[in-house]
Scaffold this active site. Structure first.
Site, PDB file in Angstrom:
ATOM      1  N   HIS A  43      17.137  33.293 -29.004  1.00  0.00           N
ATOM      2  CA  HIS A  43      16.769  32.272 -29.640  1.00  0.00           C
ATOM      3  C   HIS A  43      17.888  31.168 -29.423  1.00  0.00           C
ATOM      4  CE1 HIS A  43      13.502  33.595 -32.475  1.00  0.00           C
ATOM      5  NE2 HIS A  43      13.518  34.159 -31.254  1.00  0.00           N
ATOM      6  N   ARG A  87      14.192  31.269 -25.683  1.00  0.00           N
ATOM      7  CA  ARG A  87      13.465  30.536 -26.554  1.00  0.00           C
ATOM      8  C   ARG A  87      14.523  29.121 -26.830  1.00  0.00           C
ATOM      9  NH1 ARG A  87      10.857  31.359 -32.296  1.00  0.00           N
ATOM     10  NH2 ARG A  87      12.645  30.104 -32.952  1.00  0.00           N
ATOM     11  N   TYR A 127      11.227  23.716 -37.443  1.00  0.00           N
ATOM     12  CA  TYR A 127      11.116  25.076 -37.310  1.00  0.00           C
ATOM     13  C   TYR A 127      12.053  25.480 -36.248  1.00  0.00           C
ATOM     14  CZ  TYR A 127       9.900  29.490 -35.748  1.00  0.00           C
ATOM     15  OH  TYR A 127       9.983  31.041 -35.208  1.00  0.00           O
ATOM     16  N   ASP A 142       8.336  27.797 -29.076  1.00  0.00           N
ATOM     17  CA  ASP A 142       7.500  28.182 -30.253  1.00  0.00           C
ATOM     18  C   ASP A 142       6.943  27.027 -30.909  1.00  0.00           C
ATOM     19  OD1 ASP A 142       5.968  29.348 -32.251  1.00  0.00           O
ATOM     20  OD2 ASP A 142       7.798  30.508 -33.107  1.00  0.00           O
ATOM     21  N   HIS A 157       4.800  27.211 -33.508  1.00  0.00           N
ATOM     22  CA  HIS A 157       4.559  27.926 -34.820  1.00  0.00           C
ATOM     23  C   HIS A 157       3.587  27.082 -35.487  1.00  0.00           C
ATOM     24  CE1 HIS A 157       6.634  29.944 -38.256  1.00  0.00           C
ATOM     25  NE2 HIS A 157       6.807  30.626 -37.260  1.00  0.00           N
ATOM     26  N   GLU A 201       4.360  29.313 -27.323  1.00  0.00           N
ATOM     27  CA  GLU A 201       3.943  30.394 -28.474  1.00  0.00           C
ATOM     28  C   GLU A 201       3.226  29.649 -29.481  1.00  0.00           C
ATOM     29  OE1 GLU A 201       6.057  33.121 -31.889  1.00  0.00           O
ATOM     30  OE2 GLU A 201       7.190  32.459 -30.046  1.00  0.00           O
ATOM     31  N   GLU A 251       1.521  37.112 -33.497  1.00  0.00           N
ATOM     32  CA  GLU A 251       2.582  37.755 -34.307  1.00  0.00           C
ATOM     33  C   GLU A 251       2.013  37.976 -35.779  1.00  0.00           C
ATOM     34  OE1 GLU A 251       5.734  34.495 -36.175  1.00  0.00           O
ATOM     35  OE2 GLU A 251       5.904  34.876 -34.053  1.00  0.00           O
ATOM     36  N   ARG A 293       1.104  38.937 -29.052  1.00  0.00           N
ATOM     37  CA  ARG A 293       2.447  39.112 -29.782  1.00  0.00           C
ATOM     38  C   ARG A 293       2.392  40.068 -30.779  1.00  0.00           C
ATOM     39  NH1 ARG A 293       6.798  36.870 -29.402  1.00  0.00           N
ATOM     40  NH2 ARG A 293       6.836  36.236 -31.517  1.00  0.00           N
ATOM     41  N   GLU A 302      10.693  39.837 -27.787  1.00  0.00           N
ATOM     42  CA  GLU A 302      11.718  39.027 -28.669  1.00  0.00           C
ATOM     43  C   GLU A 302      12.829  39.735 -29.318  1.00  0.00           C
ATOM     44  OE1 GLU A 302      11.362  35.537 -32.076  1.00  0.00           O
ATOM     45  OE2 GLU A 302       9.671  37.080 -32.085  1.00  0.00           O
ATOM     46  N   TRP A 323       3.367  26.159 -41.795  1.00  0.00           N
ATOM     47  CA  TRP A 323       4.930  26.543 -41.599  1.00  0.00           C
ATOM     48  C   TRP A 323       5.098  27.023 -40.345  1.00  0.00           C
ATOM     49  CZ3 TRP A 323       8.125  30.384 -41.045  1.00  0.00           C
ATOM     50  CH2 TRP A 323       9.520  30.234 -40.668  1.00  0.00           C
TER      51      TRP A 323
END
Length: 402
Positions: free
Chosen positions: A122, A147, A159, A210, A212, A236, A262, A283, A339, A402
């Site tokens: 990240h 990422r 985020y 991402d 999110h 993502e 995820e 994921r 990840e 979020w």
């Protein structure tokens, strides 16, 4: 051989983790991760009140039967609490089986399909310059895939970006903090971020992003189309996936690869996405999708449709899950990427493990079981502390994803 004792071990070496320890009547023990970020104690209660009493006396080698017993036998199926509890038991049983066989779990699954598991790190920054610098630092550390998240001008918090340089941990002590969100600013800002990153690092680095769950389907399509010139490895969670058909609209407008899952708990959450080839990477995590036993079914189903794995690996998963993910990733034929948000040094002390980072990959030696343990004495020094992920609102006060 019988299961003799089951325990939950709750510790907070910087963030909360719930670990299941199963011990047999022959003294062999196995570990499983039961961490559900922000709802940790709900899983503890589910395990201690409803699962543990049912498993004492069962043969720990009957992993499939125990999985079916906990899933079908409970009648009330699925959901994050239930599937996290099942996953913890499943991981611990695979750990025991590996120790009994004197083999790593990756060998029990069928052996290695690759020498190492490629991971992505990240890189984040409060602005474009910081983000580019963070990407370059990750390249120096050996990462092949990165990422990238950046602050957005006009927004106080975005985020994936911490308040300071470097490490990012979204969970915060106390009650959930609230953050503002502005989709229009984000959509204007993000393509420019990746133009600058690609110009700085060249064409060969795998870049990921991402969203999110922040975007509507058409907004997600707009983002993915605008990012096409910068050739991302994936975008993502472009839009919430409860409505799996939403990804069809994104597909109609863009060839940017898509990753999602995820927060999925079972194969039913991703069935349509996979069989209609609306995503490129799944994921789902071992800890939240029913353990190795169930995630193997998801991966096999995905392989039939040329969808690859790209498992979640943030710090809300303990090193027990990461060890399980490395074992899984070494074996699974349709592996894509893993990840990796490295845990802090204290967490690594509490959970000594056999996996290690080498040249952009996680590798593991021939260690029986999952290759991870817990220092119970050290873990006991760090009791549970209530912590939550943030809550997002649009600038007019509307609650958002979020």
């Amino acid at each position: 051989m019988k299961i003799e004792r089951l325990q939950t071990l709750v510790t907070c070496p910087g963030r909360n983790f719930v670990t299941v320890k199963i011990t047999t009547d022959q003294g062999v023990h196995g570990l499983g991760d039961a961490t559900l970020n922000g709802r940790e104690l709900a899983v503890v209660a589910y395990l201690e009140e409803h699962v543990f009493p049912c498993l004492v006396g069962k043969d720990p080698r009957n992993i499939e039967d125990i999985w079916q017993y906990l899933y079908r036998g409970a009648y009330w199926r699925r959901g994050p609490v239930t599937m996290t509890a099942i996953a913890a038991i499943d991981m611990a049983l695979w750990d025991i089986l590996g120790k009994l066989a004197g083999m790593p779990v990756w060998r029990l699954l069928g052996g290695k399909s690759r020498a190492g598991v490629m991971v992505y790190g990240h890189a984040n920054g409060r602005d474009h310059a910081e983000a580019v610098e963070a990407v370059q630092q990750h390249l120096e550390q050996g990462y092949k895939a990165i990422r990238v998240q950046s602050g957005v001008p006009g927004m106080d918090k975005v985020y994936g970006v911490g308040k300071t340089r470097g490490f990012y941990e979204p969970a915060q002590k106390g009650l959930p903090p609230e953050e503002d969100w502005d989709t229009a600013l984000y959509l204007r800002h993000t393509p420019e971020l990746f133009r600058k990153v690609r110009e700085a690092v060249g064409p060969d680095v795998h870049l990921l992003h991402d969203a999110h769950h922040r975007l509507t389907p058409i907004e997600a399509a707009q983002l993915c189309k605008s990012l096409e010139p910068w050739r991302l490895f994936w975008v993502e969670d472009a839009t919430p996936a409860e409505n799996q058909e939403a990804f069809r609209l994104i597909r109609q407008h863009s060839t940017t690869p898509l990753a999602v899952g995820e927060i999925f708990n079972s194969i039913w959450d991703c069935k349509d996405l996979i069989q209609n080839q609306l995503v490129d990477y799944i994921r789902s995590t071992i800890v939240h999708a029913g353990g190795i036993t169930h995630l193997r079914r998801i991966a096999d189903f995905a392989a039939l449709h040329q969808v690859r794995t790209g498992f979640h690996g943030a710090t809300d998963l303990s090193p027990v899950t990461m060890a399980a993910a490395v074992n899984f990733g070494l074996w699974v034929p349709n592996f894509g990427i893993q990840e990796l948000m490295p845990h802090n040094a204290l967490t690594d002390e509490v959970f000594p493990h056999a996996y290690r980072f080498e040249d952009g990959h996680l590798v593991m030696d021939e260690v029986p079981g999952l290759g991870v343990d817990i220092d119970e004495t050290l873990a006991a020094k760090y009791p549970y502390e209530r912590a939550y992920l943030p809550v997002a609102r649009l600038r007019d006060g509307t609650l958002w994803n979020w």
